[in-house]
Structures are given as C-alpha cells and as structure tokens.
Design an enzyme around this catalytic site. Structure first.
Site, short mmCIF file in Angstrom:
data_model
loop_
_atom_site.label_atom_id
_atom_site.label_comp_id
_atom_site.label_asym_id
_atom_site.label_seq_id
_atom_site.Cartn_x
_atom_site.Cartn_y
_atom_site.Cartn_z
N GLY A 261 0.85 -1.33 0.15
CA GLY A 261 0.11 -0.04 0.06
C GLY A 261 0.81 1.26 -0.02
O GLY A 261 2.25 1.18 -0.24
N CYS A 268 -2.09 4.87 15.43
CA CYS A 268 -1.42 3.88 16.20
C CYS A 268 0.04 3.72 15.88
O CYS A 268 1.15 3.90 16.36
CB CYS A 268 -2.00 2.75 16.72
P1 NAD Z 1 -9.37 9.24 20.90
O1 NAD Z 1 -8.44 10.68 20.68
O2 NAD Z 1 -10.25 8.77 19.82
O3 NAD Z 1 -10.18 9.33 22.24
C1 NAD Z 1 -9.56 9.74 23.54
C2 NAD Z 1 -10.75 10.49 24.13
O4 NAD Z 1 -10.35 10.69 25.45
C3 NAD Z 1 -11.22 11.86 23.60
O5 NAD Z 1 -12.57 11.73 23.36
C4 NAD Z 1 -10.91 12.75 24.57
O6 NAD Z 1 -11.68 13.86 24.72
C5 NAD Z 1 -10.84 12.07 25.82
N1 NAD Z 1 -10.20 12.67 27.06
C6 NAD Z 1 -8.89 13.13 27.22
N2 NAD Z 1 -8.63 13.48 28.25
C7 NAD Z 1 -9.44 13.03 28.97
C8 NAD Z 1 -9.73 13.27 30.50
N3 NAD Z 1 -9.02 13.69 31.28
N4 NAD Z 1 -11.09 12.76 30.91
C9 NAD Z 1 -12.02 12.31 29.90
N5 NAD Z 1 -11.86 12.18 28.80
C10 NAD Z 1 -10.87 12.56 28.32
O7 NAD Z 1 -8.16 8.02 21.18
P2 NAD Z 1 -8.26 6.46 20.82
O8 NAD Z 1 -7.98 6.24 19.42
O9 NAD Z 1 -9.53 6.02 21.42
O10 NAD Z 1 -6.99 6.12 21.78
C11 NAD Z 1 -6.86 6.17 23.23
C12 NAD Z 1 -5.69 5.14 23.53
O11 NAD Z 1 -5.91 3.70 23.13
C13 NAD Z 1 -4.38 5.35 22.84
O12 NAD Z 1 -3.30 5.16 23.95
C14 NAD Z 1 -4.14 4.89 21.76
O13 NAD Z 1 -2.86 4.60 21.29
C15 NAD Z 1 -4.69 3.36 22.24
N6 NAD Z 1 -5.42 2.48 21.14
C16 NAD Z 1 -5.83 2.95 19.98
C17 NAD Z 1 -6.54 1.98 19.11
C18 NAD Z 1 -7.27 2.57 17.89
O14 NAD Z 1 -7.26 2.10 17.00
N7 NAD Z 1 -7.56 3.96 17.93
C19 NAD Z 1 -6.29 0.92 19.51
C20 NAD Z 1 -5.55 0.39 20.39
C21 NAD Z 1 -5.26 0.97 21.42
#
Ligand code: NAD
Length: 447
Positions: A261, A268
C-alpha cells in the site's frame, strides 16, 4: 511474575467507569455494557458527550451504534461529562485517553496523568484502575504515583482492536493481556471478559506494556516488509500479488497483513513504532530494526508522491498547475479517522510541490467536524467520487473503500479532460479494466 493463562468463570455484572470516549473508550464501554456490565463513560469533550446522549455516534465504526443503542435502552450504558463522574461509582475504571507522540518520539503521558489526577479523589476504596491506553513500560507505576491511593490497584490491559472492525475485535479478541503485580486485581479485570471465549494472559505490567508495542511494531514491520518487496518487484519485473501468495502460504510467515500500500499510518503505528524505538533507547538498546521499519515507511510515502509526479511527466519537484483527483482520505477503509493518514501526508507533499488536490471520501461528505476542517484545509472536497475527475491531470486512489473498486470507469473517463493515469496505491482496481477504459494504470509492485 511469569505469564500465565487463566480460566475465568464468574459472570457477575460489574460497575465500570470508562475515561475517554474515543475509538477505544467508546468501543470498550459499549462492548462491556453489551456483555452485561453497567458502564459509565466520561469524556471532557462536551460536544461528544452531548452527541452520545442524543443518540448519535461521533465516529464511523461498524456495529457500534447498534450495541450502544441496545445497552442504553437496557439501562447499562451512560455518558457523562468528565473523568470524575465516570469513575466515582465504579469498581473498575478504564483509562482510554490519548497517548500521542511527544516531541522526542516518546509517548506523551500527560493525558493519562491528568485523568489519573482527576479520578484520584473520587475513586472507590478497593477499586482497580486499568491502563487501556497504549502506554510505555513503567506507566502502571506512573499512574500509581499520581493516584497516591494505596487502597487502589493499577493494572495494564492493552487494547488490540482495529478501527473499522473495533466491535468485532473487542468481542472476539485473539487474546486478552492483563499485566499486574497483584494477582487478585488482575483476576478481577479478567472476570470482565468471562463470557468471551479467548485465552487470557496474565503477566507482570512491564511485559503487558511491552506486548502492545511489540505487537504493533511487528505488524508495522510486516507492512514495511511487503512494501519493500513491492518496490523490489517493480525493479525486477515481478508481480507482488504472486510473491505474497507464494510467501504467505508458508505457515511460518502467514498471509495476513502482507498487503502492499501507500505506507502505514493511522492513530497507532506511527506513534507506537517511534515510542518503541524510544523506550528501547531509554533502556540502553538500539532497536535498529524498528528504525529501519520506520525508514522504509517514510520511503514508501515518498515513492507514492514520485509515482504521481511521474504519471504527469514531472519527474522533478514541480507540480505547479497540476490537478490531482484523489479517492479516499482516511487512513484505511471502514473508519473516519484521518490521524496520520498516508493520504494526507502524500497530499500535503503534492500541494507543497504546487499541485491542486480535489478529493472525495465517504466520511467527509456534508458538515465537517472541527478536526476534519483543520486537517483538510486547502483540499478541495467533493461530494461524489466521479467529481474528482473534473479537470484532473492524474487520479490517485488512497483508501481501499470497497465502493471505489466498483467505480463506473466509463463515467469517470467521460469527466476527465483527457485520458490520464490512475495511481492505485492500494492495488484495489483491476488494471485490465482501467486500461480497457482508456486510462493508464500504476499500482504498487504490480507488473
Ligand atoms: P481518541 O482520541 O479517539 O479518544 C480519546 C478520548 O479521551 C477523547 O474523546 C478525549 O476527549 C478524551 N479525554 C482526554 N482526556 C480526558 C480526560 N482527562 N477525561 C475524560 N476524557 C478525556 O483516542 P483513541 O484512538 O481512542 O486512543 C486512546 C488510546 O488507546 C491511545 O493510547 C491509543 O494509542 C490506544 N489504542 C488506540 C487504538 C485505535 O485503533 N484507535 C487501538 C488500540 C489502542
């Protein structure tokens, strides 16, 4: 503690708090509610909480709306403003907040620390706090330090879901990993997954944290490897599809995640691969292989820019006056996530070289969110995939949305000022059909 698999028997509903309702938090909260637990999800983003309480799902994710609606109707899922309100009544609190890339490549833990500080005064005695965010080795201890609560245990439970299939992945995981220095706390978290038929691996926190980064690093390595093989195929005149079939049928290698790709992206892999290098470096190990994986990816993105330039006969670096019609903007199909999307990197580079970009993506039609507006500024967005052909000097397919494979090539050609080349960075289209329609075709590693 060495790693260990446990048989989980309990099926008692447990009260959960989820801090952060993004891709991971919302999926986690909705799926645990779907499994019968009572879940309160909190977010600092008022707009998101309002949307969720009004019955709208702020992200594109297959199957999520249905389980959110069902769980809310059953009274098992609530959305509240702030981490404190989510955590106050919970037996187990999941931290699902961002861990973006810091300036030096390391994971920025400020959101985790802030969330931990917010819940510290309200979390119930005896509760368990779970790091579900992807966090570097030592973060379990870091959260304990912020909480300052000797009556609360902190456990690592990394998440492996993929955007686009998040609900399915959460409910049908290949494994659940739980890291804790306290066996009892780990088993309480394991109980939440009791009704899911999957191996549960209980290990120490450092190993659990390392598993998540190593898993993402390995997956990124597979994609970089196949992209490098695709480049080689182009050089020697081989066909990458045949090569992938040939190597992927070896069970030691496996065919999954060997799709050439434009380069990997998303929320991530870019940050986690760099964090892995940094974690290793901070502990005295030069993870040269991972650096190579990142370098190959950077090259791959540049190769896509070069392909598009070559398709308009501009081998140099000047694309002034060139209009690129772009199909797809998200980092992959099935999600509206634009974070670190290869499409956006390539488009930014094309625009820097002087090109105008007109783009269509099914998730950017209609009113844009503030985030979309910010990252898509300068790109001319259209509401119909055929419209990208208007005035285009070259077409580029960036995201593997299945509908693009069925695009009406005849109508596309009719809108083009003249026959152009399609640069198919996902090898989604049938080259023979594209050529039959009178267009040029360039894929990735395809003969
Ligand atoms: P995201 O940005 O979609 O969501 C994070 C949320 O947390 C946001 O809505 C934000 O407003 C909220 N937030 C921030 N600070 C806060 C607080 N103090 N209190 C309440 N809410 C708060 O992020 P995501 O993609 O869901 O990723 C979150 C974690 O999971 C990261 O560490 C990421 O690496 C990990 N992760 C993500 C994925 C993925 O595919 N997106 C997969 C596995 C792991």
């Amino acid at each position: 503690m060495s790693s260990d698999s446990v048989a989980v028997v309990s099926n008692e509903p447990i009260r959960l708090g989820v801090v952060g309702t993004g891709y991971v938090g919302l999926t986690t909260g909705a799926c645990f509610a779907h499994l019968g637990h009572h879940v309160v999800c909190g977010d600092v983003d008022e707009r998101k909480v309002r949307l969720l309480n009004d019955g709208h799902i702020p992200i594109v994710e297959d199957g999520l709306e249905a389980i959110v609606n069902d769980a809310r109707a059953a009274g098992r899922l609530e959305f509240v403003l702030g981490a404190e309100s989510a955590a106050a009544d919970a037996d187990i609190v999941f931290l699902c907040v961002p861990t973006p890339q810091g300036d030096d490549g390391s994971a920025d833990l400020s959101y985790i620390e802030q969330a931990a500080a917010q819940i510290a005064p309200v979390v119930k005695p005896g509760a368990v706090v779970v790091n579900k965010s992807t966090v570097p080795v030592g973060s379990t201890i870091a959260v304990e330090r912020v909480l300052q609560r000797s009556d609360v245990r902190v456990v690592s439970n990394p998440e492996f879901l993929r955007e686009g299939t998040a609900v399915h992945d959460f409910l049908h995981p290949d494994r659940v990993v739980i890291g804790s220095a306290d066996r009892g706390a780990a088993e309480r978290v394991a109980e939440l997954y009791a009704s899911i038929d999957t191996p549960i691996l209980i290990t120490d926190p450092a190993s659990a944290e390392t598993i998540k980064y190593a898993a993402n690093g390995f997956l990124a390595m597979k994609v970089s490897f196949v992209n490098a093989v695709a480049a080689m195929c182009e050089a020697v005149g081989a066909d990458v599809a045949a090569v992938v079939e040939g190597i992927g049928s070896d069970q030691r290698i496996g065919g999954q995640f060997l799709r050439p790709g434009p380069g990997w992206g998303g929320s991530c892999f870019p940050k986690d691969s760099r964090a892995l290098v940094k974690i290793a470096e901070d502990h005295g190990y030069n993870f040269a292989m991972m650096r190579g994986v990142i370098d190959v990816n950077d090259e791959q993105l540049e190769r896509m820019v070069a392909k598009i330039s070559a398709a308009v006969g501009r081998a140099g670096d000047d694309l002034a006056g060139v209009t690129v019609g772009a199909l797809g903007l998200t980092f992959k199909a099935g999600t509206d996530d634009l974070r670190e999307s290869p499409a956006l990197f390539i488009i930014a580079e094309l625009r820097r070289l002087g090109a105008t970009v007109r783009a269509y993506d099914p998730t950017t039609v209609g009113e844009l969110t503030p985030h979309q507006k910010a990252v898509l500024a300068g790109i001319e967005l259209v509401d119909d995939p055929l419209e990208v052909a208007d005035g285009a000097d070259v077409l580029a397919l960036f995201t593997e949305w299945p509908d693009f494979a069925k695009i009406d090539l005849g109508r596309l050609v009719a809108r083009l000022p003249r026959p152009v080349t399609v640069v198919d960075t996902r090898n989604l289209l049938d080259p023979a059909l594209v050529r039959e329609a009178g267009l040029g075709y360039d894929g990735v590693g395809r003969r």
